[in-house]
Design a protein around this motif. Structure first.
Motif, short mmCIF file in Angstrom:
data_model
loop_
_atom_site.label_atom_id
_atom_site.label_comp_id
_atom_site.label_asym_id
_atom_site.label_seq_id
_atom_site.Cartn_x
_atom_site.Cartn_y
_atom_site.Cartn_z
N GLU A 1 35.24 -22.24 -24.51
CA GLU A 1 34.08 -21.36 -24.44
C GLU A 1 32.80 -22.11 -24.81
N ALA A 2 32.89 -22.93 -25.87
CA ALA A 2 31.71 -23.69 -26.30
C ALA A 2 31.23 -24.61 -25.18
N LYS A 3 32.20 -25.28 -24.53
CA LYS A 3 31.84 -26.20 -23.45
C LYS A 3 31.17 -25.45 -22.30
N LEU A 4 31.72 -24.29 -21.95
CA LEU A 4 31.17 -23.54 -20.82
C LEU A 4 29.79 -23.00 -21.15
N LEU A 5 29.62 -22.54 -22.39
CA LEU A 5 28.33 -21.96 -22.76
C LEU A 5 27.24 -23.01 -22.87
N ALA A 6 27.62 -24.24 -23.26
CA ALA A 6 26.62 -25.30 -23.36
C ALA A 6 26.04 -25.64 -21.99
N GLY A 7 26.79 -25.32 -20.93
CA GLY A 7 26.29 -25.53 -19.58
C GLY A 7 26.63 -26.89 -19.02
N SER B 1 29.24 -28.22 -17.79
CA SER B 1 30.40 -28.83 -18.44
C SER B 1 31.02 -29.90 -17.56
N GLY B 2 30.85 -29.80 -16.24
CA GLY B 2 31.41 -30.80 -15.34
C GLY B 2 32.85 -30.50 -14.92
N TYR B 3 33.41 -29.40 -15.39
CA TYR B 3 34.79 -29.06 -15.01
C TYR B 3 34.80 -28.19 -13.76
N ASP B 4 35.86 -28.37 -12.96
CA ASP B 4 35.97 -27.61 -11.73
C ASP B 4 36.93 -26.43 -11.87
N LEU B 5 37.88 -26.55 -12.78
CA LEU B 5 38.87 -25.48 -12.91
C LEU B 5 39.27 -25.37 -14.39
N VAL B 6 39.19 -24.15 -14.91
CA VAL B 6 39.54 -23.95 -16.32
C VAL B 6 40.57 -22.82 -16.44
N PHE B 7 41.24 -22.75 -17.58
CA PHE B 7 42.36 -21.83 -17.76
C PHE B 7 42.20 -20.98 -19.02
N PRO B 8 41.21 -20.08 -19.06
CA PRO B 8 41.04 -19.27 -20.27
C PRO B 8 42.06 -18.13 -20.35
N THR B 9 42.22 -17.59 -21.54
CA THR B 9 43.00 -16.37 -21.71
C THR B 9 42.09 -15.20 -21.35
N THR B 10 42.66 -14.22 -20.60
CA THR B 10 41.80 -13.17 -20.07
C THR B 10 41.07 -12.42 -21.18
N HIS B 11 41.89 -11.93 -22.10
CA HIS B 11 41.29 -11.10 -23.13
C HIS B 11 41.25 -11.83 -24.45
N PRO B 12 40.15 -11.95 -25.11
CA PRO B 12 38.84 -11.42 -24.74
C PRO B 12 37.97 -12.47 -24.05
N PHE B 13 38.54 -13.69 -23.83
CA PHE B 13 37.67 -14.81 -23.45
C PHE B 13 37.14 -14.71 -22.02
N ALA B 14 38.06 -14.72 -21.03
CA ALA B 14 37.58 -14.71 -19.65
C ALA B 14 36.74 -13.48 -19.39
N ALA B 15 37.11 -12.36 -20.01
CA ALA B 15 36.35 -11.13 -19.81
C ALA B 15 34.91 -11.32 -20.30
N ARG B 16 34.80 -11.97 -21.47
CA ARG B 16 33.48 -12.23 -22.04
C ARG B 16 32.70 -13.21 -21.16
N HIS B 17 33.43 -14.23 -20.64
CA HIS B 17 32.76 -15.23 -19.80
C HIS B 17 32.24 -14.59 -18.51
N LEU B 18 33.00 -13.63 -17.98
CA LEU B 18 32.57 -12.96 -16.76
C LEU B 18 31.27 -12.23 -17.01
N ALA C 1 39.92 -20.09 -13.35
CA ALA C 1 38.59 -19.69 -12.92
C ALA C 1 37.76 -20.94 -12.66
N ILE C 2 36.79 -20.81 -11.76
CA ILE C 2 35.93 -21.94 -11.40
C ILE C 2 34.56 -21.71 -12.04
N PRO C 3 34.13 -22.60 -12.94
CA PRO C 3 32.82 -22.43 -13.57
C PRO C 3 31.71 -22.39 -12.52
N LYS C 4 30.65 -21.66 -12.84
CA LYS C 4 29.55 -21.48 -11.89
C LYS C 4 28.97 -22.82 -11.45
#
Lengths: 368, 263
Positions: A67-73, A75-92, A279-282
């Motif tokens: 989450e920290a990596k994604l929020l910092a912007g 990140s350079g990653y193409d595919l990530v594997f978060p847990t849906t609840h509560p993380f991916a839901a929050r990221h969405l 999920a694919i980061p923006k």
């Protein structure tokens, strides 16, 4: 004696060597950010052979790091594997992912409809998330010691082990642990009370809080990973935890061969279903390649090999027949239909509800 | 045991045990048959065999070593320059500030260094487009910032204790200041440079916090791999890798010791 000039030359050569070759031009690369040991050993090499796209894997140890990596912007990653609840839901909600192009993902239709329906609660229309592995949140139990404390015929598949003050009192001596996660614990308490696990009604939450308060003195600790080793070496006998972790404790206990047995049970009252998603980061540099990798992971034989290796259930209905019998027939990993019918996903909560819950939670944990 | 009291010896033994038992256990369990790192079930070399095929682990170890070596080299150069400025150039303007800034990373928590560097790198990328992506370069830069402080402390104390008359003699004999520095000063402080290099190397090799903040795609260092494997259980392959590292370090120390003695 070494001359300064030689030293300088040696330094330059050494630095050129150390900084490594520049990336080869024109080669496609996909950067994958995943949990450690969450693929089969040949998953990525198979992908590279089939598509010619180079897969670079980086590892994280917790959803928070991801989450920290994604929020910092960027990140350079193409595919990530978060847990849906509560993380991916929050990221969405934060708009961190890009919508998927379903036309590039043949095989989506083979995914388990129940799990897709559950995911649609946080991701309407399943536009952003593709399920990878799933499991449940239930009870890790040391049956010998629980039976010794409660009697031979005490049922094990019930939240009563934790939430019935009579039973919890008897089990306090051998150790009960709860997850350090208010949503999980309140869902479990509400389920035990026979109420809607996602209920937000203040009287329901109060009732659940009252229940947890009663058994609070018998809870040894609140932690979300400590129980793995404690269960395995017999330091605790009832743990509220994630199926994958408890099965790992079961494995470790069996390997240690010190007379500790661990079993996992989905309580008959119902339990939380958790799903790790792809999920694919923006701002992914190469979303094309990420789609290709998701498509590869949607192949039944690929995902079955991964499940066989890591002992987690996958969401691909077509892969079930390809699993090892040991895995497929393990009711703790692939629960029978009547158990699966009682699984639920936590629904999204508003900011205010989360604050309320956290306040109740802090009060309960500190025992006041 | 004449002249040596057993209480002293037992304190010595306790000290050695305290330092080395963990390492000895780590090495022993790398030859363990079981997947569990804490239960002995028989002798086996299979984890070494598996290690050879573990691309992720080997690549991350190699990455860590490369970062550590580059970091140590740059930190020694910069740290020595900084130490020179402080010891040789008296009370120049801004000296107190310079000294403060130089020692700040020694006392600053890793989390703060890591986070602030991450924010800096992200801001730089957005404004000037460099660093294009985070990884080898950013981790190395981050490590240099704190290693440099340690190196300068080590080198500084050596410079202070050095006999300046040797340099003065060389200059009396007409040597150019640069020649004096390269031929007289550097060899005299070489042990401190070596110590500083090794210190910087070690600090970089086992840094987890800062590296996980500033790392990017394709750059997972060894400590990050080890830490991330805690969730699924640590594999004895890590013991095997650590044993190899300990062996390499031991050999390097032996060779260094031999060559020192010969001088």
């Amino acid at each position: 004696m070494l001359q300064a000039k030689d030293l300088g030359l040696a330094l330059v050569i050494a630095l050129a060597f150390i900084s490594g070759p520049a990336a080869r031009a024109g080669e496609q690369t996909v950067h994958v950010y995943n949990w450690n040991d969450y693929f089969a050993p040949d998953t990525l090499t198979g992908f590279e052979q089939e598509t010619g796209i180079r897969a670079v894997l980086d590892l994280y140890d917790s959803n928070e790091v991801l989450e920290a990596k994604l929020l910092a912007g960027s990140s350079g990653y193409d595919l990530v594997f978060p847990t849906t609840h509560p993380f991916a839901a929050r990221h969405l909600k934060a708009g961190l992912y890009q919508p998927l192009d379903h036309s590039k993902l043949p095989g989506l239709e083979r995914l388990d409809p129940d799990i897709m329906a559950n995911l649609a609660k946080v991701d309407p229309g399943n536009r952003y998330l593709v399920p990878y592995m799933w499991g449940t949140t239930g009870l890790g139990i040391n049956p010998d010691r629980v039976h010794a404390a409660l009697g031979e015929d005490a049922p094990l598949d019930t939240w009563g082990l934790i939430f019935d003050p009579e039973q919890a009192k008897k089990l306090a001596g051998c150790g009960i642990s709860l997850l350090d996660d208010p949503t999980e614990v309140f869902s479990a308490a509400l389920t035990y009370l026979g109420k809607d696990p996602n209920s937000q009604a203040p009287e329901d939450l109060e009732a659940a809080a009252e229940l947890i308060k009663q058994v609070r003195p018998y809870i040894r600790y609140f932690h979300s990973s400590q129980y793995i080793s404690d269960l395995a070496n017999g330091a605790t006998c009832v743990a509220h935890g994630y199926s994958g972790d408890i099965l790992q404790a079961r494995e470790r206990a069996a390997e240690a061969n010190k007379g500790v047995t661990v079993i996992y049970r989905v309580p008959r009252e119902g339990a939380v279903l958790w799903v790790d998603v792809m999920a694919i980061p923006k701002d992914a540099p190469n979303p094309e390649a990420a789609h290709a990798l998701i498509a590869y992971l949607l192949k039944p034989e690929v995902i079955a090999a991964a499940s066989n290796h890591i002992f987690y259930a996958n969401a691909n209905s077509a892969a079930t027949s390809l699993l090892s019998a040991e895995l497929r027939e393990d009711p703790e990993i692939y629960p029978p239909p009547e158990v699966r019918a009682r699984l639920f996903t936590p629904s999204e909560r508003s900011e205010r509800e989360i604050r309320n819950l956290n306040r109740l939670w802090t009060r309960l944990k500190s025992g006041r | 045991m004449k002249g040596r009291s057993w209480p002293l010896l037992s304190v010595l033994a306790f000290g050695y045990a305290f330092l080395y038992i963990p390492i000895v256990l780590l090495i022993l369990y790398s030859f363990n048959e079981s997947r569990l790192v804490t239960v002995w079930s028989g002798f086996s070399l299979k984890w070494y065999g598996e290690l050879v095929h573990n691309r992720q682990l080997l690549e991350s170890a190699w990455l860590s070593v490369r970062i550590a070596a580059l970091n140590a080299t740059v930190a020694v150069v910069l740290g020595t320059l900084a130490a020179n400025a402080l010891v040789r150039h008296g009370r120049f303007r801004g000296r107190t500030l310079f000294e403060l800034l130089l020692t700040a990373p020694l006392v600053m928590p890793d989390v703060i260094i890591g986070l602030s560097l991450l924010l800096l790198f992200v801001a730089m990328q957005q404004t000037i487009g460099w660093p294009e992506s985070r990884g080898f370069t950013t981790i190395t830069i981050a490590h240099i910032t704190f290693s440099l402080a340690y190196v300068s402390v080590v080198v500084r104390s050596r410079l202070l204790r050095m006999d300046r008359s040797l340099e003065e003699a060389a200059m009396d004999l007409g040597a150019h200041p640069l020649t004096v520095y390269l031929q007289i000063t550097l060899p005299l402080i070489a042990p401190a440079l070596l110590a500083g290099w090794l210190l910087a190397f070690t600090l970089s090799l086992d840094d987890l916090v800062i590296a996980s903040f500033v790392s990017g795609p394709g750059a997972t260092t060894l400590p990050m791999v080890i830490y991330s494997s805690v969730r699924m259980g640590i594999s004895p392959q890590i013991n095997a890798l650590a044993t190899l590292i300990v062996a390499l370090v031991a050999i390097a120390v032996l060779i260094a010791g031999q060559s020192m003695r010969r001088r």
